[in-house]
Enzyme design. Structure first.
Site, PDB file in Angstrom:
ATOM      1  N   ARG A  26     -14.037 -95.375 -89.106  1.00 41.02           N
ATOM      2  CA  ARG A  26     -13.797 -94.262 -88.183  1.00 41.02           C
ATOM      3  C   ARG A  26     -12.891 -94.713 -87.042  1.00 41.02           C
ATOM      4  NH1 ARG A  26     -17.760 -89.833 -85.651  1.00 41.02           N
ATOM      5  NH2 ARG A  26     -16.433 -89.152 -83.940  1.00 41.02           N
TER       6      ARG A  26
ATOM      7  N   ARG B  74     -12.311 -86.752 -89.503  1.00 38.24           N
ATOM      8  CA  ARG B  74     -12.953 -88.061 -89.397  1.00 38.24           C
ATOM      9  C   ARG B  74     -13.498 -88.538 -90.738  1.00 38.24           C
ATOM     10  NH1 ARG B  74     -16.450 -85.898 -85.430  1.00 38.24           N
ATOM     11  NH2 ARG B  74     -14.528 -85.253 -84.470  1.00 38.24           N
TER      12      ARG B  74
ATOM     13  N   ASP C 240     -19.024 -88.992 -89.610  1.00 41.12           N
ATOM     14  CA  ASP C 240     -19.676 -88.571 -88.379  1.00 41.12           C
ATOM     15  C   ASP C 240     -21.175 -88.586 -88.648  1.00 41.12           C
ATOM     16  OD1 ASP C 240     -19.779 -87.592 -85.806  1.00 41.12           O
ATOM     17  OD2 ASP C 240     -19.341 -85.521 -86.365  1.00 41.12           O
TER      18      ASP C 240
ATOM     19  N   ASP D   8     -24.775 -87.849 -86.717  1.00 41.79           N
ATOM     20  CA  ASP D   8     -25.369 -87.281 -85.502  1.00 41.79           C
ATOM     21  C   ASP D   8     -26.884 -87.327 -85.586  1.00 41.79           C
ATOM     22  OD1 ASP D   8     -22.918 -86.508 -84.321  1.00 41.79           O
ATOM     23  OD2 ASP D   8     -22.879 -84.664 -85.501  1.00 41.79           O
TER      24      ASP D   8
HETATM   25  N1  ROI Z   1     -16.855 -78.887 -89.329  1.00 40.57           N
HETATM   26  C1  ROI Z   1     -17.595 -78.968 -90.434  1.00 40.57           C
HETATM   27  N2  ROI Z   1     -17.534 -77.998 -91.328  1.00 40.57           N
HETATM   28  N3  ROI Z   1     -18.414 -80.033 -90.664  1.00 40.57           N
HETATM   29  C2  ROI Z   1     -18.513 -81.046 -89.771  1.00 40.57           C
HETATM   30  O1  ROI Z   1     -19.270 -82.011 -90.001  1.00 40.57           O
HETATM   31  C3  ROI Z   1     -17.754 -80.986 -88.593  1.00 40.57           C
HETATM   32  N4  ROI Z   1     -17.832 -81.966 -87.660  1.00 40.57           N
HETATM   33  C4  ROI Z   1     -17.157 -81.889 -86.529  1.00 40.57           C
HETATM   34  C5  ROI Z   1     -16.263 -80.737 -86.207  1.00 40.57           C
HETATM   35  C6  ROI Z   1     -14.872 -81.270 -85.938  1.00 40.57           C
HETATM   36  C7  ROI Z   1     -16.819 -80.026 -84.980  1.00 40.57           C
HETATM   37  N5  ROI Z   1     -16.188 -79.770 -87.276  1.00 40.57           N
HETATM   38  C8  ROI Z   1     -16.926 -79.868 -88.399  1.00 40.57           C
HETATM   39  O2  ROI Z   1     -17.301 -82.852 -85.635  1.00 40.57           O
END
Ligand code: ROI
Length: 167
Positions: A90, A100, A103, A105
């Site tokens: 990343r 990315r 991610d 979270d």
């Molecule tokens: N949009 C989708 N569909 N899935 C994600 O995991 C995701 N993650 C993000 C942003 C850029 C907000 N958009 C996303 O961080």
């Protein structure tokens, strides 16, 4: 609290990727998360394809949710997840909400409401994001999201839109 008998907490982590073979990124992240010391996997959702939230000039995402049992404090868990994001290439760019490779979270950590400079739990926007709510519901249909309500009620307010379950 006595750390020799660390409390085990159920936590939920959202996974997302839209670069460099997203399905492989998510699968590699699942393996890496389950190998963190002090973490064990409880359940892993299906993979979901979703159109990007935010800037539209980026590829579709693959999303999933994993539930774990952990004795790591939330900040330590976050640092481990950031280590996995970095290990999977990343690159943090100035652009907000850009593409990315990975991610991760912390969506929910037990029944805790956490507001630290680096970590807000439950995750901000969780209730409005179909790509989080649907996989979360799949593995925890009875869940109450701390401060937000029952997952089934949140789902009713959140259309599935472009979200597609893979497999
Ligand atoms: N949009 C989708 N569909 N899935 C994600 O995991 C995701 N993650 C993000 C942003 C850029 C907000 N958009 C996303 O961080």
């Amino acid at each position: 609290m006595n750390n020799s008998a660390a409390e085990r907490v159920v936590a939920y982590i959202g996974l997302g990727s839209n670069l460099a073979n997203p399905v492989e990124q998510i699968q590699a992240a699942r393996t890496a998360i389950s190998q963190i010391a002090g973490v064990s996997e409880l359940a892993f959702s299906s993979l979901y394809q979703s159109s990007p939230m935010g800037p539209q000039d980026q590829p579709d995402y693959v999303n999933a949710v994993i539930s774990i049992e952990t004795e790591l404090p939330p900040i330590d868990l976050l640092r481990c997840l950031q280590g996995i994001e970095n290990a999977q290439g990343r690159v943090r760019k100035a652009e907000r909400w850009g593409a990315r490779t990975l991610d991760l979270d912390v969506l929910i950590y037990g029944d805790q409401l956490i507001k630290l400079p680096d970590l807000i739990v439950p995750h901000t926007g969780l209730a409005e994001r179909a790509f989080v709510l649907y996989p979360l519901y799949e593995i925890a249909p009875q869940l109450t999201v701390p401060g937000k309500g029952h997952i089934a009620d949140l789902l009713k307010q959140c259309p599935m839109n472009e979200l597609k379950r893979l497999d």
